[in-house]
Motif scaffolding. Structure first.
Motif, PDB file in Angstrom:
ATOM      1  N   SER A 167      53.054  46.400  46.709  1.00 52.72           N
ATOM      2  CA  SER A 167      51.950  46.394  47.676  1.00 52.72           C
ATOM      3  C   SER A 167      50.787  45.519  47.212  1.00 52.72           C
ATOM      4  CB  SER A 167      51.453  47.820  47.915  1.00 52.72           C
ATOM      5  OG  SER A 167      50.817  48.341  46.754  1.00 52.72           O
ATOM      6  N   ILE A 168      50.804  45.106  45.948  1.00 52.11           N
ATOM      7  CA  ILE A 168      49.716  44.293  45.410  1.00 52.11           C
ATOM      8  C   ILE A 168      50.104  42.819  45.459  1.00 52.11           C
ATOM      9  CG2 ILE A 168      48.318  43.806  43.371  1.00 52.11           C
ATOM     10  CD1 ILE A 168      48.665  46.693  42.538  1.00 52.11           C
ATOM     11  N   LYS A 169      49.226  42.012  46.002  1.00 52.27           N
ATOM     12  CA  LYS A 169      49.497  40.584  46.131  1.00 52.27           C
ATOM     13  C   LYS A 169      48.972  39.827  44.913  1.00 52.27           C
ATOM     14  CE  LYS A 169      49.333  40.551  51.205  1.00 52.27           C
ATOM     15  NZ  LYS A 169      48.667  39.964  52.391  1.00 52.27           N
ATOM     16  N   GLN A 170      49.671  38.745  44.580  1.00 51.94           N
ATOM     17  CA  GLN A 170      49.203  37.872  43.519  1.00 51.94           C
ATOM     18  C   GLN A 170      48.045  37.007  44.024  1.00 51.94           C
ATOM     19  OE1 GLN A 170      49.444  37.252  40.411  1.00 51.94           O
ATOM     20  NE2 GLN A 170      51.219  38.371  39.659  1.00 51.94           N
ATOM     21  N   ILE A 171      47.461  36.215  43.144  1.00 51.04           N
ATOM     22  CA  ILE A 171      46.285  35.417  43.480  1.00 51.04           C
ATOM     23  C   ILE A 171      46.579  34.447  44.606  1.00 51.04           C
ATOM     24  CG2 ILE A 171      44.646  33.726  42.552  1.00 51.04           C
ATOM     25  CD1 ILE A 171      45.036  35.115  39.845  1.00 51.04           C
ATOM     26  N   SER A 172      47.754  33.843  44.566  1.00 48.81           N
ATOM     27  CA  SER A 172      48.171  32.940  45.630  1.00 48.81           C
ATOM     28  C   SER A 172      49.693  32.860  45.611  1.00 48.81           C
ATOM     29  CB  SER A 172      47.565  31.540  45.432  1.00 48.81           C
ATOM     30  OG  SER A 172      48.250  30.852  44.399  1.00 48.81           O
ATOM     31  N   PRO A 173      50.309  32.368  46.690  1.00 47.20           N
ATOM     32  CA  PRO A 173      51.772  32.249  46.705  1.00 47.20           C
ATOM     33  C   PRO A 173      52.313  31.317  45.623  1.00 47.20           C
ATOM     34  CG  PRO A 173      50.859  32.037  48.921  1.00 47.20           C
ATOM     35  CD  PRO A 173      49.704  31.987  47.971  1.00 47.20           C
ATOM     36  N   ASN A 174      51.471  30.383  45.171  1.00 44.58           N
ATOM     37  CA  ASN A 174      51.925  29.389  44.205  1.00 44.58           C
ATOM     38  C   ASN A 174      51.465  29.665  42.775  1.00 44.58           C
ATOM     39  OD1 ASN A 174      53.110  27.849  46.323  1.00 44.58           O
ATOM     40  ND2 ASN A 174      51.109  26.952  46.774  1.00 44.58           N
ATOM     41  N   TRP A 176      50.975  32.711  40.006  1.00 48.97           N
ATOM     42  CA  TRP A 176      51.167  34.104  39.601  1.00 48.97           C
ATOM     43  C   TRP A 176      50.610  34.285  38.199  1.00 48.97           C
ATOM     44  CZ3 TRP A 176      55.283  37.691  41.683  1.00 48.97           C
ATOM     45  CH2 TRP A 176      55.533  37.403  43.024  1.00 48.97           C
ATOM     46  N   PHE A 177      49.760  35.273  38.049  1.00 48.04           N
ATOM     47  CA  PHE A 177      49.210  35.587  36.738  1.00 48.04           C
ATOM     48  C   PHE A 177      49.882  36.859  36.253  1.00 48.04           C
ATOM     49  CE2 PHE A 177      46.220  37.185  33.624  1.00 48.04           C
ATOM     50  CZ  PHE A 177      45.835  36.028  32.955  1.00 48.04           C
ATOM     51  N   MET A 178      50.765  36.704  35.266  1.00 53.28           N
ATOM     52  CA  MET A 178      51.538  37.847  34.786  1.00 53.28           C
ATOM     53  C   MET A 178      51.562  37.840  33.264  1.00 53.28           C
ATOM     54  SD  MET A 178      55.473  38.843  35.687  1.00 53.28           S
ATOM     55  CE  MET A 178      55.205  38.667  37.451  1.00 53.28           C
ATOM     56  N   GLY A 248      43.007  23.759  38.787  1.00 53.59           N
ATOM     57  CA  GLY A 248      42.191  24.269  39.870  1.00 53.59           C
ATOM     58  C   GLY A 248      41.857  25.742  39.758  1.00 53.59           C
ATOM     59  N   MET A 249      42.257  26.383  38.662  1.00 61.42           N
ATOM     60  CA  MET A 249      41.991  27.801  38.451  1.00 61.42           C
ATOM     61  C   MET A 249      40.870  27.977  37.438  1.00 61.42           C
ATOM     62  SD  MET A 249      44.309  29.256  40.372  1.00 61.42           S
ATOM     63  CE  MET A 249      44.072  30.924  39.773  1.00 61.42           C
ATOM     64  N   GLU A 250      40.115  29.042  37.590  1.00 56.20           N
ATOM     65  CA  GLU A 250      39.129  29.423  36.574  1.00 56.20           C
ATOM     66  C   GLU A 250      39.451  30.821  36.082  1.00 56.20           C
ATOM     67  OE1 GLU A 250      34.394  30.447  35.950  1.00 56.20           O
ATOM     68  OE2 GLU A 250      34.991  29.068  37.553  1.00 56.20           O
ATOM     69  N   THR A 251      39.569  30.971  34.775  1.00 53.23           N
ATOM     70  CA  THR A 251      39.855  32.259  34.168  1.00 53.23           C
ATOM     71  C   THR A 251      38.766  32.578  33.156  1.00 53.23           C
ATOM     72  OG1 THR A 251      42.244  31.922  34.399  1.00 53.23           O
ATOM     73  CG2 THR A 251      41.521  33.616  32.857  1.00 53.23           C
ATOM     74  N   ASP A 252      38.041  33.659  33.391  1.00 51.60           N
ATOM     75  CA  ASP A 252      37.037  34.143  32.442  1.00 51.60           C
ATOM     76  C   ASP A 252      37.672  35.251  31.611  1.00 51.60           C
ATOM     77  OD1 ASP A 252      35.480  32.396  33.794  1.00 51.60           O
ATOM     78  OD2 ASP A 252      34.014  33.856  34.514  1.00 51.60           O
ATOM     79  N   TYR A 253      37.991  34.939  30.380  1.00 48.97           N
ATOM     80  CA  TYR A 253      38.614  35.876  29.445  1.00 48.97           C
ATOM     81  C   TYR A 253      37.490  36.672  28.812  1.00 48.97           C
ATOM     82  CZ  TYR A 253      42.188  37.048  25.884  1.00 48.97           C
ATOM     83  OH  TYR A 253      43.094  37.688  25.049  1.00 48.97           O
ATOM     84  N   ILE A 281      44.201  45.163  24.184  1.00 51.78           N
ATOM     85  CA  ILE A 281      43.734  45.245  25.564  1.00 51.78           C
ATOM     86  C   ILE A 281      43.090  43.912  25.921  1.00 51.78           C
ATOM     87  CG2 ILE A 281      42.149  46.382  27.163  1.00 51.78           C
ATOM     88  CD1 ILE A 281      42.476  48.924  25.546  1.00 51.78           C
ATOM     89  N   ARG A 282      43.514  43.344  27.036  1.00 52.57           N
ATOM     90  CA  ARG A 282      42.990  42.068  27.504  1.00 52.57           C
ATOM     91  C   ARG A 282      42.415  42.241  28.905  1.00 52.57           C
ATOM     92  NH1 ARG A 282      45.620  37.438  24.930  1.00 52.57           N
ATOM     93  NH2 ARG A 282      46.983  38.142  23.242  1.00 52.57           N
ATOM     94  N   SER A 283      41.334  41.536  29.188  1.00 51.18           N
ATOM     95  CA  SER A 283      40.702  41.621  30.503  1.00 51.18           C
ATOM     96  C   SER A 283      40.293  40.226  30.961  1.00 51.18           C
ATOM     97  CB  SER A 283      39.480  42.541  30.457  1.00 51.18           C
ATOM     98  OG  SER A 283      38.886  42.650  31.731  1.00 51.18           O
ATOM     99  N   TYR A 284      40.623  39.911  32.230  1.00 45.08           N
ATOM    100  CA  TYR A 284      40.347  38.589  32.779  1.00 45.08           C
ATOM    101  C   TYR A 284      39.701  38.717  34.162  1.00 45.08           C
ATOM    102  CZ  TYR A 284      44.348  37.608  29.636  1.00 45.08           C
ATOM    103  OH  TYR A 284      45.221  37.549  28.584  1.00 45.08           O
ATOM    104  N   ASP A 285      38.873  37.730  34.505  1.00 38.66           N
ATOM    105  CA  ASP A 285      38.430  37.517  35.882  1.00 38.66           C
ATOM    106  C   ASP A 285      38.971  36.157  36.306  1.00 38.66           C
ATOM    107  OD1 ASP A 285      37.033  39.881  36.287  1.00 38.66           O
ATOM    108  OD2 ASP A 285      35.247  39.106  35.293  1.00 38.66           O
ATOM    109  N   ILE A 286      39.719  36.127  37.414  1.00 34.72           N
ATOM    110  CA  ILE A 286      40.430  34.911  37.798  1.00 34.72           C
ATOM    111  C   ILE A 286      40.124  34.558  39.249  1.00 34.72           C
ATOM    112  CG2 ILE A 286      42.714  33.826  37.955  1.00 34.72           C
ATOM    113  CD1 ILE A 286      43.707  36.019  36.062  1.00 34.72           C
TER     114      ILE A 286
END
Length: 364
Positions: A167-174, A176-178, A248-253, A281-286
């Motif tokens: 039920s949870i969608k990824q950031i975009s169809p192209n 995937w952050f896994m 084109g992605m920004e990831t704040d670790y 434990i890792r935390s990101y804002d993407i």
């Protein structure tokens, strides 16, 4: 006028008591417990206490702004504790019970004079949470082969169960952050590397405080308990996030915390040979585009040692990649019910329940 002032004072007092800063301490002692994870009744990780065992004002506000009715407190060397939100509001000190350790369960074979690889076999589990909802969960049995010459590590998953919340969608169809999968051991769990990266200060009670070399701020601790050592270290914090931009992605670790336990009371022997437990434990804002909103992604990885021995050959024919969500599931027996490691605890009931109700086992 006096009556109104009295009512105002009572209101302010009530607000202060609810929002007073909480501390987490060890029961029957005054020792504060750092890096305690706090989960809601829905199984999402709300946050952690800081390196001094204090729940920050921001985290307290976040807790009070949720609709959760209970909180679960998790730390590997303490028994998991669950309390209602009402008790939390009226209890400024949260007390945790230390786990009683028994070291006979881990199988350790004699160390030969010459060997090619240190082999660690253990149980791993990993969960990825997207926007406060568990998205992926994987656990299994894994083998690590560490070269005695180069310290390079190869890894093979023996068994795995893989679950997904569709039920949870990824950031975009192209894109995937896994990151759910088997962890790679951070170099700082070895004493020689830790000493090179940080300043280590011995305290009066023989514990060690880990200090940032540039700022001299406290980043973690090494605690001696019952002939074991516990390393707790905040490598990246939200006060100083690591920003990465590519494709084109920004990831704040903004958070990377590790927790390791060693079967030794000698800090110089903090290495993979004496490792009993490891957690990170890792935390990101993407976000995908500049105008998009950030999506919060958190990941937890754990390893519990079951066997340790020394070998000259690698039996496995193929190897797996770290932090890779392996599918489909491939396992025999209920291996997750027989994890013989003194620090193994079941996941918080709320998290386990959410996985059972919302995540689906990926089968062949």
């Amino acid at each position: 006028m006096i009556r109104y002032l009295f009512v105002l004072l009572l209101t302010l007092r009530s607000i202060t008591s609810v929002y007073s800063q909480h501390k987490i301490k060890e029961i029957f002692s005054e020792r504060l417990v750092p890096f305690v994870e706090i989960y809601s009744e829905n199984g999402d990780l709300i946050g952690m206490s800081d390196n001094n065992g204090i729940i920050s004002s921001d985290l307290e506000n976040k807790i009070y702004n949720t609709t959760t009715k209970s909180l679960t407190f998790v730390n590997p060397i303490y028994k998991t504790s669950e309390i209602s939100i009402e008790i939390f509001k009226n209890t400024p000190i949260i007390s945790l019970n230390r786990i009683v350790t028994e070291l006979e369960e881990v199988v350790i074979k004699p160390k030969p004079k010459v060997y090619e690889y240190l082999k660690l076999k253990g149980y791993f589990r990993s969960i990825q949470i997207n926007e406060d909802k568990p998205h992926y969960f994987i656990d299994g049995i894994v083998e690590y082969y560490i070269s005695s010459k180069s310290d390079k590590i190869k890894m093979k998953i023996i068994y795995n169960r893989s679950f997904e919340n569709k039920s949870i969608k990824q950031i975009s169809p192209n894109y995937w952050f896994m990151v759910a999968g088997v962890p790679s051991f951070n170099d700082c769990i070895k004493h020689k590397n830790l000493k090179n990266e940080y300043n280590l200060k011995l305290t009066n009670n023989q514990n060690i405080i880990i200090l940032d070399k540039e700022t001299n701020l406290e980043k973690g601790t090494i605690i001696n308990f019952k002939n074991n050592l516990n390393l707790q270290l905040e490598i990246i914090s939200n006060k100083k996030p690591k920003v990465m931009k590519m494709f084109g992605m920004e990831t704040d670790y903004n958070n990377y915390t590790i927790n390791a336990i060693y079967n030794s009371d000698d800090a110089l022997k903090m290495n993979l040979e004496n490792l009993t437990y490891f957690k990170e434990i890792r935390s990101y804002d993407i976000k995908r585009k500049q105008k998009d909103k950030f999506q919060k992604v958190e990941a937890t990885h754990e390893f519990f040692l079951l066997e340790k021995n020394y070998v000259n050959e690698i039996n496995s024919k193929g190897f797996d990649n770290f932090y890779t969500f392996k599918k489909p599931s491939d396992f025999e027996g209920d291996y997750w019910k027989n994890v013989e490691n003194e620090y193994f605890q079941l996941m918080p009931k709320s998290l386990e329940k959410y996985i059972q109700e919302n995540l689906k086992l990926i089968e062949k």
